[in-house]
Design an enzyme around this catalytic site. Structure first.
Site, PDB file in Angstrom:
ATOM      1  N   VAL A  88      14.195  -7.457  -3.160  1.00  0.00           N
ATOM      2  CA  VAL A  88      13.547  -8.404  -4.088  1.00  0.00           C
ATOM      3  C   VAL A  88      12.075  -8.629  -3.768  1.00  0.00           C
ATOM      4  CG1 VAL A  88      15.754  -9.548  -4.493  1.00  0.00           C
ATOM      5  CG2 VAL A  88      14.194 -10.465  -2.751  1.00  0.00           C
ATOM      6  N   CYS A 119     -25.582 -18.075   7.514  1.00  0.00           N
ATOM      7  CA  CYS A 119     -26.747 -18.365   6.665  1.00  0.00           C
ATOM      8  C   CYS A 119     -26.425 -17.956   5.239  1.00  0.00           C
ATOM      9  CB  CYS A 119     -27.975 -17.634   7.180  1.00  0.00           C
ATOM     10  SG  CYS A 119     -28.415 -18.065   8.863  1.00  0.00           S
TER      11      CYS A 119
END
Length: 661
Positions: free
Chosen positions: A310, A525
């Site tokens: 499944v 940054c």
């Protein structure tokens, strides 16, 4: 005592009263810890988060004390703490849920779990899973050749006298070339129960060719593209446009080809995948119903099917809301999941009068998420100052007096209108200043009054649920920024890339009022290097702030990001060259805990090597530069020695910052 001293004492007393009125129950509700953390995380009377790696069956650890102990061992932050016993508990719970479902519905088949390695390939974690899963024959699922190499070296090959149902499964998915298929087929000679799943029709001819050459009979599965669509951000991984899988006519072509070569008995598994983190149980039920019917029809066509896989999709509750209103939660539990799978498959097989298959699931997120906790410290903060309004004299400029009057009259009925007035008066003050009709000092007083108005309005709206969009923007402006010792790109890439929510909260001071609203900004940054969405109780939309405590001078402030054990480590990147974090594996014992494994995070030299720089070559280049500077008297000998020493030492240091105690 002076008036200012009395005011200061009064403020201090008010703060103490506020702190004392805040309880750990308030923190539990605010951070929804019982929703997402049960049974592994809770808050103790000291206001610290505790970890119970064995759920409600074992001992608990104080997470704050653990972090302090790690720091004393010179293990710096950020640090990823793995709790292998949580892995064991997750496996036990998954198997127990299927055992109960099988018993409840009198299902004549069995359940077998496999862990998809792609969820977290790190060696210590995979080895722990193999160890803990051995009693259940927990298998592994791979999606690439490197992952196949891991699985073959990690799983213990079964003894030849073991029955087929007693062997751990090795499910082979993903793109495959001849080498991949040869290795997978040859592994069966060692006792592995290896199943090769056909995801593209072209693979079948290669499997047949290799098996004939090696004279080894393969076990084959097919992955079906279901019409059932998943939900959430991974819903596109299913349906007609899915990346992997075969359509119904292609599956029938596989049956035809195998039948014509008298190899149809090799086809033993049907697989499907309905997506990751499926938030609604109805989607799972619909997919199982469709897959079970395909299984039945293939059996009627003569396929020797034994397994129904499944796939993944079993979700975890990141926000604790237990709803399907967003991608961070789910409206079912593990038992509901197992019950519906077992019931649907049994009903289909009974109606068709065929044997029930062995049920396989590939749960990765549901097994691995809870065991990983990322701890990082706060380096500093930036807040909009709470500016007291200046005393305004009658002779001051009209714009100043208008702003003062606006401030004085703000209340819970007129704050929206007052906000508009404050904005207008501020803009008029800037215009007057630009045309030399207002002095710099007067403009500063106007801005001071404007921010005093904003702060007063913010105190009114901050606990309201429904405010206008413009006031929401005001709240964002007044939200603090806490700078954290972390790279979002390295340690929580899913948050940056797809807005995945993770539970985030301080791990201590939870008996104090978290009076600051903040977002988290990382070390990079980059404007995207921030966390500005947080879980919201009761399944509401995410919050754009996190309640935190005011920082105290020289006192560390630790924050935890929870449930990061799936996908985050392996998908992290080196933005700004911030590398892997320190990792510790903690196991409990009756007297406390032990550090079972410590994996040191990347040094600067190590991340530089990943971008083809040699630390030694860089150091030599800098040495030459300092010699040239010495010749020109630009630097002293002592300064050059200091610079080179710092440079060489830094190369061997952690890429993250060390905050001095």
């Amino acid at each position: 005592m002076s008036v200012s001293s009395l005011e200061s004492a009064s403020e201090s007393n008010s703060e103490n009263i506020l702190k004392n009125h805040w309880t750990i129950e308030d923190s539990e509700q605010l951070y929804q810890i019982q929703g997402w953390g049960d049974p592994y995380f809770s808050i103790n009377r000291a206001g610290h988060i505790t970890v119970s790696p064995q759920g409600d069956r074992g001992t608990s650890l104080d997470l704050y004390q653990l972090v302090e102990a790690l720091r004393k061992r010179n293990i710096g932050l950020p640090v990823l703490i793995r709790f292998p016993e949580i892995l064991a508990d997750r496996v036990e719970r998954l198997y127990a849920c299927f055992d109960r479902a099988i018993s409840r519905y009198n299902y004549p088949g069995t359940y077998r779990g496999v862990f998809p390695i792609k969820c977290n390939q790190h060696r210590h974690l995979v080895e722990s899973l193999v160890e803990f899963g051995q009693r259940h024959q927990l298998g592994l699922e791979v999606g690439s050749k490197p992952e196949l190499m891991i699985a073959l070296a990690s799983l213990n090959p079964s003894q030849f006298n073991q029955k087929k149902e007693e062997k751990s499964l090795l499910i082979c998915n993903g793109y495959k070339d001849q080498e991949y298929i040869e290795t997978a087929i040859l592994s069966r000679r060692l006792g592995y129960e290896t199943i090769i799943v056909v995801e593209q029709l072209e693979e079948l001819a290669l499997i047949q060719s290799v098996s004939a050459e090696l004279n080894i009979k393969p076990v084959i599965g097919v992955r079906a593209k279901l019409s059932t669509r998943g939900t959430g951000r991974w819903g596109s991984s299913t349906g007609d446009r899915a990346k992997f899988g075969l359509t119904i006519w292609q599956i029938l072509e596989v049956v035809k080809i195998l039948e014509s070569s008298q190899k149809l008995d090799c086809l033993q598994l049907l697989h499907f995948h309905v997506g990751s983190q499926v938030s609604s149980i109805s989607v799972i039920k619909e997919a199982i119903r469709e897959a079970a019917q395909i299984y039945v029809e293939l059996s009627h066509l003569g396929a020797n099917l034994n397994y129904l896989d499944v796939g993944g999709g079993l979700a975890v509750d990141y926000d604790g809301s237990k709803t399907n209103k967003n991608n961070a939660s789910k409206n079912y539990n593990m038992q509901n999941y197992a019950n519906d799978i077992v019931a649907e498959i049994k009903e289909a097989c009974e109606q068709a009068e065929i044997p029930a298959p062995t049920i396989i699931s590939e749960s990765g997120r549901a097994i691995a998420s809870h065991q990983g906790v990322l701890i990082f410290d706060v380096l500093g903060s930036s807040e909009q100052p709470i500016i007291p309004p200046p005393v305004v004299e009658e002779e001051e400029h009209l714009i100043i007096r208008n702003l003062w009057e606006t401030y004085a009259l703000i209340n819970e009925e007129n704050y929206q209108e007052a906000y508009h007035d404050a904005i207008q008066f501020k803009q008029e003050a800037i215009s007057l200043f630009n045309f030399s009709y207002l002095s710099l000092k007067a403009r500063a007083r106007a801005e001071q009054l404007y921010w005093a108005c904003c702060n007063k309005i913010f105190e009114i709206i901050k606990n309201q649920e429904n405010v206008t969009e413009e006031l929401q923007e005001l709240a964002k402006v007044l939200t603090s920024i806490y700078y954290i010792n972390l790279s979002v790109f390295q340690s929580s890439p899913d948050h940056w890339a797809i807005d995945q929510l993770f539970p985030i909260m301080p791990i201590h001071r939870l008996n104090e009022n978290p009076s600051q609203r903040a977002i988290l900004a990382d070390l990079t940054c980059d404007s995207d290097g921030k966390i500005s969405q947080f879980i919201n109780p009761k399944g509401k939309l995410p919050k754009n702030f996190l309640e935190l405590h005011p920082l105290e001078n020289n006192q560390p402030y630790y924050i935890g990001m929870f449930m990061v054990g799936a996908y985050q480590e392996i998908m992290g990147n080196l933005h700004n060259l911030f590398g892997d974090t320190n990792v510790v594996h903690i196991r409990t014992h009756p007297q406390g805990y032990k550090i079972e494994q410590f994996v040191r995070g990347d040094t600067i030299s190590e991340v530089l090597e990943q971008t083809q720089y040699s630390g030694e070559a860089l150091l030599e280049n800098l040495r030459r530069h300092t010699e040239q500077a010495l010749e020109k008297d630009l630097i002293s000998l002592a300064e050059s020695r200091h610079l080179l020493k710092n440079y060489e030492r830094s190369l061997s240091h952690y890429t993250y910052l060390k905050k001095e105690d």
